[in-house]
Design a protein around this motif. Structure first.
Motif, mmCIF file in Angstrom:
data_model
loop_
_atom_site.group_PDB
_atom_site.id
_atom_site.type_symbol
_atom_site.label_atom_id
_atom_site.label_comp_id
_atom_site.label_asym_id
_atom_site.label_seq_id
_atom_site.Cartn_x
_atom_site.Cartn_y
_atom_site.Cartn_z
ATOM 1 N N MET A 94 -11.617 -26.246 0.611
ATOM 2 C CA MET A 94 -12.034 -27.544 0.967
ATOM 3 C C MET A 94 -11.473 -28.577 -0.205
ATOM 4 O O MET A 94 -12.107 -29.471 -0.219
ATOM 5 C CB MET A 94 -13.538 -27.623 1.246
ATOM 6 C CG MET A 94 -13.897 -27.050 2.320
ATOM 7 S SD MET A 94 -15.787 -27.452 2.773
ATOM 8 C CE MET A 94 -16.462 -25.854 2.016
ATOM 9 N N ASP A 95 -10.514 -27.894 -1.109
ATOM 10 C CA ASP A 95 -10.041 -28.952 -1.984
ATOM 11 C C ASP A 95 -10.979 -29.117 -2.922
ATOM 12 O O ASP A 95 -10.974 -30.266 -3.738
ATOM 13 C CB ASP A 95 -9.347 -30.084 -1.547
ATOM 14 C CG ASP A 95 -8.102 -29.720 -0.568
ATOM 15 O OD1 ASP A 95 -7.501 -28.582 -0.818
ATOM 16 O OD2 ASP A 95 -7.953 -30.280 0.403
ATOM 17 N N ARG A 96 -11.856 -28.562 -3.402
ATOM 18 C CA ARG A 96 -13.020 -28.732 -4.388
ATOM 19 C C ARG A 96 -12.669 -27.850 -5.597
ATOM 20 O O ARG A 96 -11.996 -26.528 -5.636
ATOM 21 C CB ARG A 96 -14.132 -28.374 -3.974
ATOM 22 C CG ARG A 96 -14.916 -29.240 -2.630
ATOM 23 C CD ARG A 96 -16.062 -28.998 -2.303
ATOM 24 N NE ARG A 96 -16.551 -27.475 -1.983
ATOM 25 C CZ ARG A 96 -17.302 -27.044 -1.285
ATOM 26 N NH1 ARG A 96 -18.328 -27.638 -0.870
ATOM 27 N NH2 ARG A 96 -17.356 -25.699 -0.900
ATOM 28 N N ILE A 107 -21.773 -24.957 -14.989
ATOM 29 C CA ILE A 107 -20.561 -24.808 -13.845
ATOM 30 C C ILE A 107 -20.588 -25.950 -13.096
ATOM 31 O O ILE A 107 -21.674 -26.626 -12.658
ATOM 32 C CB ILE A 107 -20.932 -23.527 -12.761
ATOM 33 C CG1 ILE A 107 -20.875 -22.299 -13.744
ATOM 34 C CG2 ILE A 107 -19.861 -23.607 -11.785
ATOM 35 C CD1 ILE A 107 -21.417 -21.060 -13.001
ATOM 36 N N GLN A 108 -19.462 -26.414 -12.948
ATOM 37 C CA GLN A 108 -19.435 -27.732 -12.044
ATOM 38 C C GLN A 108 -18.264 -27.603 -10.818
ATOM 39 O O GLN A 108 -17.456 -26.668 -11.047
ATOM 40 C CB GLN A 108 -18.914 -29.005 -13.084
ATOM 41 C CG GLN A 108 -20.048 -29.753 -13.710
ATOM 42 C CD GLN A 108 -18.901 -30.976 -14.431
ATOM 43 O OE1 GLN A 108 -17.818 -31.055 -14.566
ATOM 44 N NE2 GLN A 108 -20.257 -31.661 -14.968
ATOM 45 N N VAL A 109 -18.591 -28.341 -9.815
ATOM 46 C CA VAL A 109 -17.526 -28.511 -8.751
ATOM 47 C C VAL A 109 -17.313 -30.156 -8.754
ATOM 48 O O VAL A 109 -18.053 -30.581 -8.595
ATOM 49 C CB VAL A 109 -18.293 -27.839 -7.447
ATOM 50 C CG1 VAL A 109 -19.478 -28.511 -7.090
ATOM 51 C CG2 VAL A 109 -17.218 -27.932 -6.524
ATOM 52 N N LEU A 110 -16.191 -30.314 -8.330
ATOM 53 C CA LEU A 110 -15.411 -31.541 -8.373
ATOM 54 C C LEU A 110 -14.850 -31.592 -6.978
ATOM 55 O O LEU A 110 -14.317 -30.895 -6.260
ATOM 56 C CB LEU A 110 -14.512 -31.743 -9.327
ATOM 57 C CG LEU A 110 -14.788 -31.431 -10.641
ATOM 58 C CD1 LEU A 110 -13.463 -31.692 -11.711
ATOM 59 C CD2 LEU A 110 -16.299 -32.259 -11.158
ATOM 60 N N ASP A 111 -14.797 -32.817 -6.506
ATOM 61 C CA ASP A 111 -14.172 -33.178 -5.137
ATOM 62 C C ASP A 111 -12.832 -33.633 -5.425
ATOM 63 O O ASP A 111 -12.137 -33.298 -6.687
ATOM 64 C CB ASP A 111 -14.829 -34.455 -4.600
ATOM 65 C CG ASP A 111 -14.739 -35.571 -5.147
ATOM 66 O OD1 ASP A 111 -13.926 -35.909 -6.034
ATOM 67 O OD2 ASP A 111 -15.685 -36.758 -4.701
ATOM 68 N N LYS A 112 -11.936 -34.007 -4.442
ATOM 69 C CA LYS A 112 -10.558 -34.039 -4.424
ATOM 70 C C LYS A 112 -10.162 -35.227 -5.420
ATOM 71 O O LYS A 112 -9.081 -35.341 -5.532
ATOM 72 C CB LYS A 112 -9.901 -34.135 -2.957
ATOM 73 C CG LYS A 112 -10.535 -35.207 -2.119
ATOM 74 C CD LYS A 112 -9.841 -35.100 -0.772
ATOM 75 C CE LYS A 112 -10.072 -36.272 -0.137
ATOM 76 N NZ LYS A 112 -9.526 -36.380 1.253
#
Length: 338
Positions: A94-96, A107-112
């Motif tokens: 999902m392009d994260r 831990i991080q997750v970022l959007d596009k």
């Protein structure tokens, strides 16, 4: 002083750009990154845009670099995201962008667009020590810890990231830990059934069965000390060994119980860490790994299409045929010219 990322052509010979429908040849052996204290570590490649991402171990900044032009731009500011370091990273379907926080223990997750979707404080959750690298396989992302004998994971198939879990806790008898960097790079076997983990300080390689969490050492002809990033290509596992300035191919047997370490290669590599590649070589994502809403939309579209173009016309035909009753219907069937 400028920092450069070196791309050995044996690993990254070309990249694919979906938007152009043809190959984008990587003409550069290295890419200049902004600043003189960037110290890059993790790397992830986005096939759809022809851009790779890399993070700074000192500022937490993440830059996006165009593989054709070499132009680098700030993708996500470490200061604004509350990120002191950006170590291992992976892009999901999902392009994260998923980012390991190293000794900052997050831990991080970022959007596009580089915005933070969610942050997990792994120190508070699991008493972690050094969240180092990650790999996505079968709808989950797994994270190594270089100081604590644990592997963490969460699902990547949902629109909103789920909860992080302490997926595996192992003993010193299963995987011995010492001083310095222990579990570092992590990969998956091509069949998606096992995780491969390299222990930097001992140079040992282990496999973890995802189904039953069984741990086995992979017998090597020589240790791969300073092993960092991992990359599989069939039965060959490439290990980036940061202290040697080389990448080493390991030919694994069919059962992943042993491997032969070949000669290292690479030019002008200094402190080489993680490896990435064009996503066209990666295993195809299963339809069951798509988000639920995607599956529901596809199912609804299919049913609507069948209803409008098949079921409704069939019903109309039968209604017209039976308009005069069953007797008229059967009489029509007996007509010679019917």
């Amino acid at each position: 002083m400028t920092w450069k990322i070196i791309l050995p052509l044996a690993i990254v010979c070309c990249c694919i750009s979906c938007k152009k429908n043809d190959r984008v040849k990587v003409q550069q052996y290295s890419y200049v990154l902004p600043g003189d204290q960037f110290f890059p570590e993790g790397i992830a490649y986005d096939r759809s845009t022809g851009v790779f991402y890399t993070g700074s171990t000192t500022s937490g900044d993440i830059v996006a670099v165009d593989v054709e032009t070499g132009v680098a731009s700030l993708f996500s500011s470490g200061a604004k995201a509350g990120r002191q370091a950006a170590i291992g990273m992976k892009l999901d379907a999902m392009d994260r962008l998923w980012v390991c926080g190293g000794t900052a223990n997050f831990i991080q997750v970022l959007d596009k667009d580089g915005n933070v979707i969610k942050t997990w404080d792994t120190k508070a959750l699991f008493n972690s020590g050094f969240v180092n690298d990650c790999i996505i396989v079968n709808g989950y992302i797994y994270f190594t810890d270089s100081q604590v004998r644990k592997i963490y994971r969460t699902r990547v198939t949902e629109t909103l990231p789920g909860e992080m879990e302490e997926w595996l806790s192992f003993t010193d008898q299963q995987i011995p830990y010492g001083t310095g960097i222990n579990a570092n790079g992590i990969e998956a076997t091509p069949d998606g059934k096992q995780l491969l983990v390299v222990i930097s300080n001992s140079g040992k390689l282990y496999r973890v069965n995802i189904a039953d969490k069984g741990i086995s050492e992979i017998a090597l002809n020589t240790p791969v000390t300073s092993g960092d990033g991992l990359l599989t290509d069939g039965n060959t596992l490439y290990i980036s060994r940061n202290a040697t300035g080389l990448i080493f191919p390991v030919t694994l047997n069919a059962g992943y119980s042993s491997g032969y370490v070949g000669a290292g290669f690479g030019e002008n590599l200094i402190g080489n860490t993680t490896i990435t590649r064009d996503a066209t070589h990666a295993p195809a994502r299963r339809a069951t790994q798509d988000p639920k809403w995607v599956r529901y939309v596809i199912l609804a579209f299919g049913l609507t299409f069948l209803t409008v173009f098949l079921f409704v016309p069939l019903v109309a035909i039968f209604i017209e045929a039976l308009r005069g009753g069953l007797g008229a219907y059967f009489n029509a069937l007996r007509e010679p010219n019917a």
